[in-house]
Design an enzyme around this catalytic site. Structure first.
Site, PDB file in Angstrom:
ATOM      1  N   ASN A   8       0.875  -1.183   0.000  1.00  0.00           N
ATOM      2  CA  ASN A   8       0.000   0.000   0.000  1.00  0.00           C
ATOM      3  C   ASN A   8       0.906   1.224   0.000  1.00  0.00           C
ATOM      4  O   ASN A   8       1.486   1.574   1.030  1.00  0.00           O
ATOM      5  CB  ASN A   8      -0.894  -0.036   1.259  1.00  0.00           C
ATOM      6  CG  ASN A   8      -1.749   1.214   1.379  1.00  0.00           C
ATOM      7  OD1 ASN A   8      -1.839   2.006   0.434  1.00  0.00           O
ATOM      8  ND2 ASN A   8      -2.373   1.390   2.529  1.00  0.00           N
ATOM      9  N   LYS A  10       0.037   4.220  -0.344  1.00  0.00           N
ATOM     10  CA  LYS A  10      -0.658   5.416   0.178  1.00  0.00           C
ATOM     11  C   LYS A  10      -0.456   6.584  -0.795  1.00  0.00           C
ATOM     12  O   LYS A  10      -0.451   6.357  -2.007  1.00  0.00           O
ATOM     13  CB  LYS A  10      -0.188   5.726   1.593  1.00  0.00           C
ATOM     14  CG  LYS A  10      -0.285   4.489   2.494  1.00  0.00           C
ATOM     15  CD  LYS A  10      -0.106   4.752   3.949  1.00  0.00           C
ATOM     16  CE  LYS A  10      -0.169   3.435   4.705  1.00  0.00           C
ATOM     17  NZ  LYS A  10      -0.125   3.608   6.133  1.00  0.00           N
ATOM     18  N   HIS A  93      -9.616   1.009   4.589  1.00  0.00           N
ATOM     19  CA  HIS A  93      -8.361   1.241   5.315  1.00  0.00           C
ATOM     20  C   HIS A  93      -8.610   2.202   6.479  1.00  0.00           C
ATOM     21  O   HIS A  93      -9.387   3.142   6.364  1.00  0.00           O
ATOM     22  CB  HIS A  93      -7.287   1.809   4.368  1.00  0.00           C
ATOM     23  CG  HIS A  93      -5.932   1.783   4.985  1.00  0.00           C
ATOM     24  ND1 HIS A  93      -5.506   2.762   5.868  1.00  0.00           N
ATOM     25  CD2 HIS A  93      -4.924   0.893   4.895  1.00  0.00           C
ATOM     26  CE1 HIS A  93      -4.280   2.463   6.277  1.00  0.00           C
ATOM     27  NE2 HIS A  93      -3.911   1.329   5.700  1.00  0.00           N
ATOM     28  N   GLU A  95      -6.981   4.576   7.671  1.00  0.00           N
ATOM     29  CA  GLU A  95      -6.728   6.009   7.444  1.00  0.00           C
ATOM     30  C   GLU A  95      -7.944   6.676   6.807  1.00  0.00           C
ATOM     31  O   GLU A  95      -8.250   7.832   7.104  1.00  0.00           O
ATOM     32  CB  GLU A  95      -5.473   6.192   6.572  1.00  0.00           C
ATOM     33  CG  GLU A  95      -4.220   6.013   7.404  1.00  0.00           C
ATOM     34  CD  GLU A  95      -2.997   5.549   6.637  1.00  0.00           C
ATOM     35  OE1 GLU A  95      -2.994   5.580   5.391  1.00  0.00           O
ATOM     36  OE2 GLU A  95      -2.027   5.133   7.305  1.00  0.00           O
ATOM     37  N   GLU A 173      -5.457  -5.415  10.433  1.00  0.00           N
ATOM     38  CA  GLU A 173      -4.480  -4.357  10.696  1.00  0.00           C
ATOM     39  C   GLU A 173      -4.847  -3.646  11.994  1.00  0.00           C
ATOM     40  O   GLU A 173      -5.672  -2.712  11.980  1.00  0.00           O
ATOM     41  CB  GLU A 173      -4.507  -3.323   9.562  1.00  0.00           C
ATOM     42  CG  GLU A 173      -4.108  -3.843   8.226  1.00  0.00           C
ATOM     43  CD  GLU A 173      -3.513  -2.724   7.365  1.00  0.00           C
ATOM     44  OE1 GLU A 173      -2.330  -2.827   7.018  1.00  0.00           O
ATOM     45  OE2 GLU A 173      -4.215  -1.751   7.075  1.00  0.00           O
ATOM     46  N   GLY A 182       0.039   5.290  14.202  1.00  0.00           N
ATOM     47  CA  GLY A 182      -0.058   4.362  15.331  1.00  0.00           C
ATOM     48  C   GLY A 182       1.202   4.477  16.174  1.00  0.00           C
ATOM     49  O   GLY A 182       1.971   5.430  16.029  1.00  0.00           O
ATOM     50  N   SER A 219       3.359  -2.259  10.469  1.00  0.00           N
ATOM     51  CA  SER A 219       4.804  -2.194  10.719  1.00  0.00           C
ATOM     52  C   SER A 219       5.546  -3.473  10.315  1.00  0.00           C
ATOM     53  O   SER A 219       6.500  -3.890  10.989  1.00  0.00           O
ATOM     54  CB  SER A 219       5.087  -1.852  12.193  1.00  0.00           C
ATOM     55  OG  SER A 219       4.563  -0.582  12.505  1.00  0.00           O
TER      56      SER A 219
HETATM   57  C1  PEP Z   1      -0.936   0.230   6.379  1.00  0.00           C
HETATM   58  O1  PEP Z   1      -1.176   1.403   6.681  1.00  0.00           O
HETATM   59  O2  PEP Z   1      -1.741  -0.440   5.687  1.00  0.00           O
HETATM   60  C2  PEP Z   1       0.319  -0.365   6.823  1.00  0.00           C
HETATM   61  C3  PEP Z   1       0.391  -1.661   6.919  1.00  0.00           C
HETATM   62  O3  PEP Z   1       1.324   0.511   7.095  1.00  0.00           O
HETATM   63  P1  PEP Z   1       2.766   0.199   7.735  1.00  0.00           P
HETATM   64  O4  PEP Z   1       3.268  -1.077   7.120  1.00  0.00           O
HETATM   65  O5  PEP Z   1       3.586   1.378   7.355  1.00  0.00           O
HETATM   66  O6  PEP Z   1       2.540   0.072   9.196  1.00  0.00           O
END
Ligand code: PEP
Length: 262
Positions: A8, A10, A93, A95, A173, A182, A219
């Site tokens: 992703n 973003k 998602h 966000e 997630e 987060g 993460s």
């Molecule tokens: C996400 O926002 O879908 C995500 C998994 O981000 P990150 O891997 O940066 O935590």
């Protein structure tokens, strides 16, 4: 079953040139073994051009609208995405839920419309925080939060809508584990695996969906991805920030390929 790795991106990178270059580098590093599928979800404007730059990567979008065409300024329909070459779409998602007030009702409409158009839906669910004092209590609360989300987001969906097991994918997630916004610390792999087992059991019992893949996201990086994927029930990873660094993402792909069967 193949393991799935979803990038992703973003709202990154800032230019089409950088997006093409990143996609091409990732594409070149995908092992020939067919035990993994790598999906990149770039921003909308890069979708079609990336399609012509890659051969192994599958394409996904980061969002979709629920109507197919009409007076919906700024929106992109499921059929448009299909026509652009997207096979997958991320829906719900955290966000979007948090920053744009996307509700479960909206997420549900997006899931239904995307499935109808033949897109493979990656539905994101996850609790906002987990109690740290009493982990068992925290996991219990996380399960009821995720259960409620699934009930609302999948309202009206039945086995007959899920044409093949990949028509619906769930990404667990936990919001607190996502690197941006987060705490930036991943979930414990054993807790994530427990949540994923719970999601699968729920989908089997309430929707007769016996083979829905469930991914972990939050993460994930090249040092920890194996710890999650070592659990058979974890069908892959949704990767945010680490997917923007091609060397790091290539290492993630290699690590997943090394733990995936066949
Ligand atoms: C996400 O926002 O879908 C995500 C998994 O981000 P990150 O891997 O940066 O935590």
């Amino acid at each position: 079953m193949q393991k799935l790795i979803v990038a992703n991106w973003k709202m990154n990178p800032i230019s089409a040139k950088e997006a093409f270059s990143l996609a091409k580098k990732i594409d070149a590093g995908i092992p020939k073994k067919k035990n993994i599928e790598v999906v990149i979800a770039p921003p909308f404007p890069y979708l079609e051009c990336i399609k012509y730059q890659v051969s192994s990567i599958k394409l996904g979008a980061q969002d979709v609208f629920w109507e197919d065409k009409g007076a919906y300024t700024g929106e992109v329909s499921p059929t448009m995405l299909k026509n652009l070459g997207a096979e997958y779409v991320i829906v719900g998602h955290s966000e979007r839920r948090r920053l744009l007030n996307e509700t479960d009702e909206m997420v549900n409409k997006k899931v239904q419309a995307s499935m109808k158009a033949g897109l493979k839906v990656i539905l994101c669910v996850g609790e906002p925080k987990r109690a740290t004092r009493d982990m068992r209590q925290g996991i219990k609360e996380a399960k009821s939060f995720v259960k409620r989300q699934l009930q609302r987001d999948l309202k009206g969906i039945s086995k007959s809508h899920v044409a093949n097991p990949m028509s619906l994918i769930v990404a667990y997630e936990p919001i607190w584990a996502i690197s941006a916004g987060g705490a930036g610390k991943p979930d414990k792999p054993e807790d994530a695996a427990e949540m994923i087992r719970f999601i699968k059991q729920f989908l089997t019992t309430h929707y007769s969906l016996l083979a829905t893949p469930v991914l972990y996201g939050g993460s994930v990086n090249s040092s920890n991805v194996r710890n999650f994927l070592q659990y058979e029930e974890v069908d892959g990873a949704l990767v945010g920030s680490a997917s923007l660094k091609h060397q790091e993402f290539k290492k993630i792909i290699a690590a997943v390929s090394s733990v995936a069967y066949y």
